[in-house]
Design an enzyme around this catalytic site. Structure first.
Site, mmCIF file in Angstrom:
data_model
loop_
_atom_site.group_PDB
_atom_site.id
_atom_site.type_symbol
_atom_site.label_atom_id
_atom_site.label_comp_id
_atom_site.label_asym_id
_atom_site.label_seq_id
_atom_site.Cartn_x
_atom_site.Cartn_y
_atom_site.Cartn_z
ATOM 1 N N SER A 9 35.877 49.443 37.346
ATOM 2 C CA SER A 9 35.362 49.452 38.712
ATOM 3 C C SER A 9 34.348 50.567 38.919
ATOM 4 O O SER A 9 33.294 50.584 38.276
ATOM 5 C CB SER A 9 36.520 49.550 39.703
ATOM 6 N N ASP B 127 30.054 48.115 44.450
ATOM 7 C CA ASP B 127 30.624 49.035 43.469
ATOM 8 C C ASP B 127 30.425 48.467 42.057
ATOM 9 O O ASP B 127 29.765 47.439 41.884
ATOM 10 C CB ASP B 127 32.091 49.339 43.781
ATOM 11 N N ASP C 208 32.122 46.887 39.694
ATOM 12 C CA ASP C 208 32.466 45.515 39.338
ATOM 13 C C ASP C 208 32.165 44.543 40.470
ATOM 14 O O ASP C 208 32.518 43.362 40.385
ATOM 15 C CB ASP C 208 33.927 45.411 38.900
ATOM 16 N N ASP D 11 33.216 43.929 43.411
ATOM 17 C CA ASP D 11 34.187 43.252 44.265
ATOM 18 C C ASP D 11 34.259 43.896 45.641
ATOM 19 O O ASP D 11 34.876 43.353 46.554
ATOM 20 C CB ASP D 11 35.572 43.192 43.614
#
Length: 452
Positions: free
Chosen positions: A98, A242, A244, A246
């Protein structure tokens, strides 16, 4: 031997590559994932970190050795992996850390239909199997190994998201998008391709070393570039994803960050227009504005703990149509109860583009109170400092306490929540009040007690 207690967290696996998480361990996690889920087939994706393709391949090798077929979708955002898990009805694994720094990597796992895998829903068992195999040797391969397949899901993912939001009335908008060298640079061009948007891209190059800034838009220092660019371009809004992709953070036309609680309220109102009388989940550090807006639009607000596994469980248990967290995670029943910042972004674009007012005016009715944001304090004893805070406020008239998640202290004109980090010696404070002066007074008093 690797210490899995250091990397198996409440909701995922996260550690430094290759010191804590390496290809051999990823292979064992893949085998254990198949054993625990009983899966005959799984889907695997990964982000742009240099270590991610190799870790994903190793996980696939472990899964295949246990007899499961593995579909590799390659580079993807985490919500794109959730889409694949939901659309194919398969358990899934996403390799990403992440917003963590470049040296980290990790695994987010889910069951078929993007159902979460956390400590109480399989992760503890996966860890135990992997630990046993580390100590005693790898498990024997299945009599009939599985097969590897490749599939690109990006176009289908984009089409599915766009089917969930009416974007037909969006007026032309100029939007600056900061992908932070993360997976937003992969998904945004395809999702936004047919919309009437003048997209100004920032840091779209996929680079897991994050050369421009950390891919964590909740930290104010990481949206400074976006805020300046929105003003320089005279843009209608800015979006920051961010690592990743999501989570999505929104900046208005003045360069001001829009509270994720305000976005939660805005999207909740739109989802309730589609699903009258629906239930909306919000975590306990979202603004008072959220349940107020939900009730005003005929919905039922439900307050829950912080964390995606808790939100998803409540979403499923209550048939909720939408859920939001103050960390800019947004969950949708129409997206298998999973979180997708991209779908939230499409809602913001549709809401803004469907009327003439600027974003700051549009969100004003959803942003009613003064908030501190999350403030972290390093402490020697989390329990003792929390007890000291509770004792100090216990004598106040009209003050109530609850311990749904940490300590929440509520008065007529303010509230605050104090939560201990699961992974660091930190206490996290969130304060909200009806005006800025009250918020600052309560914030400073609580911090003085926490840091005494």
């Amino acid at each position: 031997m690797a210490d899995l207690s250091q990397i198996v967290k409440a909701y995922d696996v996260r550690g430094v590559y290759p010191d804590q998480l390496d290809d051999r361990l990823a292979e064992l996690f893949g085998a254990a994932f198949v054993e625990v889920t009983g899966a005959e087939a799984i889907v695997i994706g990964h982000d742009m970190r240099p270590s991610s393709p190799g870790l994903a391949s190793s996980f696939a090798r472990g899964a295949v050795s246990r007899g499961a077929d593995a579909t590799i979708i390659g580079l993807c955002s985490t919500d794109q992996l959730y889409y694949a898990s939901g659309d194919m009805d398969l358990p899934g694994a996403m390799f990403t850390a992440s917003h963590n720094p470049a040296q980290y990597n990790g695994i987010k796992m889910c069951r078929a239909g993007a159902a979460p895998v956390g400590q109480d829903t399989g992760l503890a068992e996966i860890r135990a199997l992997a630990e046993g195999w580390l100590a005693d040797g790898a498990p024997a391969s299945a009599t009939k190994p599985g097969h590897l397949r490749q599939r690109d899901t990006l176009t289908d993912y984009a089409g599915y998201l766009l089917s969930l939001v009416d974007v037909s009335a969006i007026r032309p908008l100029k939007v600056v998008v900061d992908a932070g060298n993360g997976m937003g640079g992969h998904t945004v061009p395809t999702v936004f391709a047919e919309l009437p948007l003048d997209v100004v891209p920032m840091y779209f190059e996929l680079d897991g070393t994050f050369p421009n800034h950390e891919a964590n838009p909740l930290d104010p220092k990481n949206i400074v570039d976006l805020q300046a660019r929105v003003l320089a371009e005279g843009a209608d809004l800015g979006l920051a994803f961010d690592g990743d992709a999501d989570r999505c953070f929104v900046v208005d036309e003045r360069g001001h960050g829009v509270s994720p609680s305000a976005i939660t309220a805005l999207v909740a109102a739109r989802e309730l227009a589609k699903h009258p009388g629906g239930t909306i989940i919000h975590n306990l550090i979202t603004s008072w504005s959220v349940p107020e807006v939900v009730r005003e639009h005929g919905g039922t607000p439900v307050r829950t703990r912080v964390g995606h596994s808790f939100i998803k469980q409540e979403m499923a248990a209550r048939g909720a149509v939408f859920g939001g967290e103050h960390s800019a995670h947004y969950y949708f029943r129409d997206f298998w109860n999973a979180d997708t910042g991209m779908l939230a972004a499409l809602h913001v674009l549709a809401a803004l583009g469907g009327q003439r007012a600027p974003l700051s005016e549009l969100v004003a009715s959803y942003d009613r109170y003064a908030g501190s944001g999350e403030i972290n304090s390093t402490v020697d004893d989390q329990t003792a400092r929390t007890a000291a805070v509770r004792a100090a406020f216990a004598s106040r008239d009209g003050v109530t306490f609850d311990e749904l998640d940490g300590l929440t202290v509520t008065a007529a004109d303010w509230w605050f929540n104090l939560r201990a980090s699961n992974t660091e010696p930190l206490l996290r404070l969130n304060v909200e009040a009806r005006d800025e002066a009250t918020m600052e007074r309560v914030r400073d008093e609580a911090l003085a007690l926490i840091r005494a």
